[in-house]
Design a protein around this motif. Sequence first.
Motif, PDB file in Angstrom:
ATOM      1  N   ILE A 427      22.009  12.092   3.946  1.00  0.00           N
ATOM      2  CA  ILE A 427      21.243  11.710   5.241  1.00  0.00           C
ATOM      3  C   ILE A 427      20.614  10.348   4.974  1.00  0.00           C
ATOM      4  O   ILE A 427      20.503   9.918   3.779  1.00  0.00           O
ATOM      5  CB  ILE A 427      20.202  12.646   5.563  1.00  0.00           C
ATOM      6  N   TYR A 450      15.887  15.280  11.363  1.00  0.00           N
ATOM      7  CA  TYR A 450      17.066  15.807  11.245  1.00  0.00           C
ATOM      8  C   TYR A 450      17.181  17.317  11.285  1.00  0.00           C
ATOM      9  O   TYR A 450      16.512  18.078  10.561  1.00  0.00           O
ATOM     10  CB  TYR A 450      17.729  15.154  10.065  1.00  0.00           C
ATOM     11  N   GLU A 477      25.014  19.360  12.639  1.00  0.00           N
ATOM     12  CA  GLU A 477      23.728  18.418  12.308  1.00  0.00           C
ATOM     13  C   GLU A 477      23.667  17.298  13.328  1.00  0.00           C
ATOM     14  O   GLU A 477      24.233  16.959  14.215  1.00  0.00           O
ATOM     15  CB  GLU A 477      24.428  17.343  11.302  1.00  0.00           C
ATOM     16  N   ARG A 478      22.152  17.344  13.756  1.00  0.00           N
ATOM     17  CA  ARG A 478      21.698  16.269  14.805  1.00  0.00           C
ATOM     18  C   ARG A 478      20.616  15.681  14.012  1.00  0.00           C
ATOM     19  O   ARG A 478      19.802  15.811  13.160  1.00  0.00           O
ATOM     20  CB  ARG A 478      21.241  16.911  16.016  1.00  0.00           C
ATOM     21  N   ILE A 479      20.126  14.683  15.052  1.00  0.00           N
ATOM     22  CA  ILE A 479      18.886  13.691  14.644  1.00  0.00           C
ATOM     23  C   ILE A 479      18.417  13.462  15.788  1.00  0.00           C
ATOM     24  O   ILE A 479      18.947  13.147  16.941  1.00  0.00           O
ATOM     25  CB  ILE A 479      19.428  12.518  13.682  1.00  0.00           C
ATOM     26  N   LEU A 494      24.642  12.796  15.676  1.00  0.00           N
ATOM     27  CA  LEU A 494      24.269  12.560  14.343  1.00  0.00           C
ATOM     28  C   LEU A 494      24.056  10.795  14.383  1.00  0.00           C
ATOM     29  O   LEU A 494      25.062  10.209  13.734  1.00  0.00           O
ATOM     30  CB  LEU A 494      25.164  12.795  13.384  1.00  0.00           C
ATOM     31  N   TYR A 496      22.041   7.720  13.442  1.00  0.00           N
ATOM     32  CA  TYR A 496      20.988   7.347  12.273  1.00  0.00           C
ATOM     33  C   TYR A 496      20.209   6.024  13.142  1.00  0.00           C
ATOM     34  O   TYR A 496      19.044   5.699  12.578  1.00  0.00           O
ATOM     35  CB  TYR A 496      21.605   6.970  11.074  1.00  0.00           C
ATOM     36  N   ALA A 499      16.937   6.780  13.950  1.00  0.00           N
ATOM     37  CA  ALA A 499      15.982   6.916  12.851  1.00  0.00           C
ATOM     38  C   ALA A 499      15.340   5.613  12.360  1.00  0.00           C
ATOM     39  O   ALA A 499      14.207   5.553  11.787  1.00  0.00           O
ATOM     40  CB  ALA A 499      16.534   7.497  11.592  1.00  0.00           C
TER      41      ALA A 499
END
Length: 1181
Positions: A427, A450, A477-479, A494, A496, A499
């Motif tokens: 990640i 996440y 998987e997710r964010i 997912l 990034y 983030a």
Amino acid sequence: MFFYLSKRIAIPNNVKLKCISWNKDQGFIACGGEDGLLKVLKLETQTDDAKLRGLAAPNNLSMNQNLEGHSGSVQVVTWNEQYQKLTTSDQNGLIIVWMFYKGSWYEEMINNRNKSVVRSMSWTADGQKICIVYEDGAVIVGSVDGNRIWGKDLKGVQLWHVAWSADSKVLLFGMANGEIHIYDSQGNFIMKMKLNCLVNVTGAISIAGIQWYHGTEGYVEPDCPCLAICFDNGRCQIMRHENDQNPVLIDTNMCVVSIQWNHTGSVLAVAGCQRAAAQEGDANLVQFYTPFGESLGTLKVSGKQISALSWEGGGLKIALAVDYFIYFANIRPDYKWGYCSNTIVYAYTRPDRPEYCVIFWDTKNNEKYIKYVKSLISITTCGDFCILATKADENHPQEENEMETFGATYVLVLCNSIGTPLDPKYIDIVPLFVTMTKTHVIAASKEAFYTWQYRVAKKLTALEINQMMRSRKEGRERIYHVDDTPSGSVDGVLDYSKAIQGTRDPICAITASDKTLIVGRESGIIQRYSLPNVGLIKKYSLKCRANQLSLNCNSSRLAIIDNSGVLTFFDLDVRVTDSTGQQVTGELLKLERKDVWDMKWAKDNPDLFAMMEKTRMYVFRNLDPEEPIQTSGYICNFEDLEIKSVLLDEILKNPEHPNKDYIVNFEIRSLRDSRALIEKVGIEDASQFIEDNPHPRLWRLLAEAALQKLDLSTAEQAFVHCKDYQGIKFVKRLGNLQSESMKQAEVAAYFGRFEEAERMYLDMDRRDLAIGLRLKLGDWFRVLQLLKTGSGDADDSLLEQAHNAVGDYFADRQKWLNAVQYYVQGRNQERLAECYYMLEDYEGLESLASSLPENHKLLPEIAQMFVRVGMCEQAVTAFLKCNQPKAAVDTCVHLNQWNKAVELAKNHSMKEIGPLLARYAAHLLEKNKILDAIELYRKANYFYDAAKLMFKIADEEAKKRTKPLRVKKLYVLSALLIEQYHEQMKSAQRGKAKGKSSEATSALAGLLEEEVLSTTSRFTDNAWRGAEAYHFFILAQRQLYEGYVDTALKTALHLRDYEDIIPAVEIYSLLALCACASRAFGTCSKAFIKLESLESLSAEQKQQYEDLALEIFTKHTPKDNRKSELDSLLEGGEGKLPTCVATGSPITEYQFWMCGVCKHCVLAQEISNYSFCPLCHSAVG
């Protein structure tokens, strides 16, 4: 990390303390103060109770000694732990070295320069050298035994501090003006240190402390900052080494007086006072930092002026010198640990390795599994799984299928409870906070979180699994960014990039249950999301910044521990009317506890929880506490009214050998009371009490007690209450038994008291039941004993089974000898074979094979065992016994026993003997045993191959110029083999063409087939040429020696046809000789011409021939005197005449003898002199 003040010791006569130092190895505390005060104290824990260990144990001063010798105020105290020495110095410059002898401290050495005052002293990491610095710039380095190594006066500087590097090669000197100079260990100046933390600082500053952690317990991570330098204005920098260009910078915002690392270099404590303290009381602070500058919290200390601090050796306590008191604070470190399915997982650093050592300690079987993990960030556990969050290793690229997260910098590794990695996820966000439910892992950085669905809760159909596999990348998987408001309906991605966006209000804690995810933010806002599809449900506002969050088992209440250790509770679902009269959801409960450092909800009751407050554990039911228990363990698990707690402090003192005593189980009050009621009062009252306080664990307790007393109705009722179906069935079965003693025996077996149950069965004379019990337990030794002690005949099949099972027991432990004895009795031939093989007892194996009946299924296995150790004969016997001749032949081939192989193949008339022979022949030829190969082919009737090899030998011998007779013999042998081959082909053809046509055609067919074969080699056409050549060569010489010169010449003339076999030089030399002898000079001169024109001769050889010819032909004219006979020979006429092999003359008569083998002719009148053919030496018939 949490900390709280735990003890205070007052110094008599209110003498102010100046300095304090805690010996890391032996635990002595030295403190120095005004008027020559120097004390050595020691805190000892006196306890015999296993549960009271560590911080919870009561501790008293076991030593309190005043050391007399200083007159002025003591300013520096330093321990040398390796040599158990204490070095102290006072304001008059007097230095005293104290040693420990028979339980007390005595002066060992004294030194006084009388010029200046000692500002600082520092021992090297190995305790061999001490460096002392004086305020006037004098530096002395001495050894541990008191000898001076070197001294130096630094001109024009005032020294205040000194520190050694870990390898004792570098010295740092801190000056009064705040500069730090770097010297080598011999006192040579290297450079000034660059102080990044003092950028745009004005005014006078001084150094508060230089602390260099020496790596004695390993480092938190490779290349970890370890050199801390702090100034009185609160600015601090932590460097990786003395030349570090970008150190970690901290501004503590206080006036610092003292700093120190803990024993592992993971926490830096900074002591000082607030800059502008409004009131005097709470001005003193101790701040804690990681080596990377993150704040771990602040401890407030009352008093006027803090002067020094020192860590205890294990890092669990810290001593603070404040005014005329020593305060002790207990530290509750943030261990990296977790608990999953009876396994405690904990991590620690070692000085000999850069990685973290993670130990998976199975407390049930007391087994350890060790795993080394680089740059471990945290350990999180749930159920049977554990997540290790680490930094990704730059050197190892991720798997190919993870391409879209290439360059990911962190890894979440899913492990099982023995540390086997099951699934790594790469990640891109820092997993500062990780939580785990039975199906999801949630990792959060400060801005985003996440989620990863690492397993699926329910059993799936094949179709659903298929869809899962397809949607694995998108759905699992997710964010999410903390400021987003996901609805829960849209599939998260997912991505990034989310983030990377910052946030004003970072995440400070997270927790999750099966259906709820809680995210706490620094402002006190709590965000509640639904799981598994993440949707923001509600935001709540609290007054504190959470450090630890925890949800109860039905996700209705949230426990919050804030940074200062205050525990509060928040009810998520209750509806209340707030001060403005509006309906709101969620309410802060009244309960509040201070100095809390750990808490755990019960897994099976939403109102039960346990918490750790200082060194006491409280259990709360409906927010009412039970009486506390003294302990300092971390809570692993709380279910079934029992709390499992682990004394991590004790385990980590010796992490490689964890002790089961360090796991403590506490029963909560209702369980203790129920047990007491059952024991003291009786089942009825107890069952009444349990009905009022129902819990499955209590019902089970009651059921077991009722079973012991054979009160079956109560037992059944209790089993029904705790939903124990097996228990209900067991009670029903007991009800069907008549005798009381039978019931008791069954109950004893149910509770695992097997010895007792077996004794009861035997007393009732029911050996069969006793045996049945032992069979169920798999205790075969006891079964055998019982079977043998019985009076009646034991059941044979059971006896065999028991013998075999005991044999298995020994075989599993590789005690083959013991196993053999039992397998023999159990007639277990398969395992016997295995044991004999393991014991290398091949005689035993052989006798076993011979004892087996034919075609037994074990024979091939035994044969294979013999093959593996190269015992061909035994293997063949076994294979033949089970009717596998092919395997037997293969074995012979494999073990190079070719004769045996051919013999077997012949005996069993096997087809594939050809390739087999070819392999053997190749094997023989490799070893250069050509004649053996020929013999092999001959025996196997492969005449053609034998002949080919024979010709090869003959040619080679001829080239070597060996005896001509020997060469002739070899050629004859080859030719004979070819004749046998022709014979074989003809007979084969005859067999094929039976009943078709005349013999002539079949012979013709045979010849045609040969023709096809023999195109490869010309020697089948005239197999006898070689033999003929050497025969005539020998014959000519014999005739010459015997004086028959004419016949010799005729024979020699024949040799001209064989130049391809005998070298031309030999032929023509012989011809010239014979011609000369029989005075046929014409022929002789032709022979000489031929000799002189040969290419194979050197010039000087040719010259010699020329000289010889000259000599002969000057005397005689080169003409043949007897023309007629020779001419006919030379011209050869129409078609060649056959030659007599006895005389070498052409045969002109019609009467002659012909050999039946080689088909060569002899003059009729000559043959009477021979009983064998002159060429092939077969008998003249």
